[in-house]
Design a protein around this motif. Structure first.
Motif, PDB file in Angstrom:
ATOM      1  N   ASP A 115       0.803  -1.103   0.024  1.00  0.00           N
ATOM      2  CA  ASP A 115      -0.110  -0.025   0.077  1.00  0.00           C
ATOM      3  C   ASP A 115       0.841   1.215   0.283  1.00  0.00           C
ATOM      4  N   THR A 117      -0.003   4.207   0.387  1.00  0.00           N
ATOM      5  CA  THR A 117      -0.819   5.375   1.136  1.00  0.00           C
ATOM      6  C   THR A 117      -0.223   4.927   2.871  1.00  0.00           C
ATOM      7  N   PRO A 119       2.280   5.472   4.716  1.00  0.00           N
ATOM      8  CA  PRO A 119       3.026   6.416   5.622  1.00  0.00           C
ATOM      9  C   PRO A 119       1.824   7.483   5.842  1.00  0.00           C
ATOM     10  N   GLU A 120       0.808   7.959   5.014  1.00  0.00           N
ATOM     11  CA  GLU A 120       0.015   8.618   5.478  1.00  0.00           C
ATOM     12  C   GLU A 120      -1.029   8.225   6.279  1.00  0.00           C
ATOM     13  N   THR A 121      -1.368   6.772   6.311  1.00  0.00           N
ATOM     14  CA  THR A 121      -2.313   6.307   7.259  1.00  0.00           C
ATOM     15  C   THR A 121      -1.588   6.152   8.492  1.00  0.00           C
ATOM     16  N   TRP A 122      -0.276   5.894   8.560  1.00  0.00           N
ATOM     17  CA  TRP A 122       0.388   5.323   9.668  1.00  0.00           C
ATOM     18  C   TRP A 122       0.544   6.675  10.513  1.00  0.00           C
ATOM     19  N   ILE A 123       1.005   7.755  10.121  1.00  0.00           N
ATOM     20  CA  ILE A 123       1.183   9.112  10.565  1.00  0.00           C
ATOM     21  C   ILE A 123      -0.105   9.494  11.331  1.00  0.00           C
ATOM     22  N   LYS A 124      -1.108   9.239  10.841  1.00  0.00           N
ATOM     23  CA  LYS A 124      -2.467   9.903  11.637  1.00  0.00           C
ATOM     24  C   LYS A 124      -3.032   9.042  12.784  1.00  0.00           C
ATOM     25  N   TYR A 154      12.005   2.862   4.604  1.00  0.00           N
ATOM     26  CA  TYR A 154      10.954   3.568   5.293  1.00  0.00           C
ATOM     27  C   TYR A 154      10.435   2.622   6.509  1.00  0.00           C
ATOM     28  N   SER A 204       0.663   9.848  -8.245  1.00  0.00           N
ATOM     29  CA  SER A 204       1.114  10.681  -6.986  1.00  0.00           C
ATOM     30  C   SER A 204       2.481  10.622  -6.530  1.00  0.00           C
ATOM     31  N   TYR A 205       3.046  11.123  -5.484  1.00  0.00           N
ATOM     32  CA  TYR A 205       4.328  10.717  -5.123  1.00  0.00           C
ATOM     33  C   TYR A 205       4.609   9.427  -4.783  1.00  0.00           C
ATOM     34  N   SER A 206       3.782   8.970  -4.219  1.00  0.00           N
ATOM     35  CA  SER A 206       3.963   7.433  -3.564  1.00  0.00           C
ATOM     36  C   SER A 206       3.979   6.595  -4.608  1.00  0.00           C
TER      37      SER A 206
END
Length: 219
Positions: A115, A117, A119-124, A154, A204-206
């Motif tokens: 996935d 996404t 990093p985005e999900t984890w940081i939230k 990562y 996207s960047y990811s």
């Protein structure tokens, strides 16, 4: 008793069973190793004929996949390399639960992170919840399969360098892009005289598209 394979891949396969990135990757791997007796594929979403029809509903998928996991483990008791796919968020929590059950059967666990996404999900997430997940994941001693060296770095930053990591590059089936008979609308163009590149995915960047553009510009 069925002979336990050396490698057991527990994950969704290609459509029509299920759509999505993980299913595409699983289907591609299956097409490569379908004749290899050392590799066995089991779908979490397989519905036995004896099961009621309501198991086909999306709300029943967690229970269905858990049931199939336990049945698979009971049928394959000898130690093997057990592969599972994971996304982010609740998917990762679910796979932690799966892996804890797999560990009880003394299998060697390989978890494939797919996935972009994550990093985005984890940081939230709440700091305490992240701490619990990291501690639990470390205790499982699973090998993490990541889609690039950047992803390995990562996940090392999250789970620690002491865990095992391996490179597992993204895969996709490209027959429909390389077989020009399947693309009648493009046959009028002499594409064989050019380097044809088709990008499929989120812009996207990811997904690494911008890295690709920079590389193309430099050449």
């Amino acid at each position: 008793m069925n002979k336990t394979p050396k490698n057991l891949i527990f994950g969704p396969m290609s459509p029509p069973e299920k759509a999505g990135g993980i299913a595409s990757i699983g289907g591609h791997i299956q097409s490569l190793f379908c004749n290899n007796t050392n590799v066995k594929f089991v779908s979490p979403y397989f519905i036995p004929k004896s099961f009621p029809r309501f198991f086909s509903g999306k709300s029943m998928r967690p229970f269905l996949s858990l049931t199939n996991l336990i049945l698979t483990l009971l049928k394959n008791r000898n130690k093997t390399r057990f592969f599972v796919f994971t996304s982010a968020g609740l998917s990762f929590v679910e796979k932690l639960f799966w892996m804890s059950i797999i560990r009880l059967f003394n299998h060697q666990i390989f978890v494939i992170f797919v996935d972009g996404t994550f990093p985005e999900t984890w940081i939230k997430q709440n700091t305490f919840l992240r701490f619990i997940q990291v501690s639990f994941f470390k205790s499982l001693k699973a090998t993490s399969l990541c889609q690039s060296y950047a992803w390995i770095d990562y996940y090392k930053s999250i789970f620690g360098a002491s865990n095992k990591y391996m490179l597992f590059p993204s895969t996709s089936r490209i027959e429909s892009f390389t077989n020009y008979n399947l693309l009648p609308s493009l046959q009028k163009k002499n594409l064989r005289n050019y380097l044809t590149i088709i990008y499929v995915g989120w812009i996207s960047y990811s997904k690494g598209l911008y890295d690709f553009i920079e590389c193309a510009k430099s050449h």
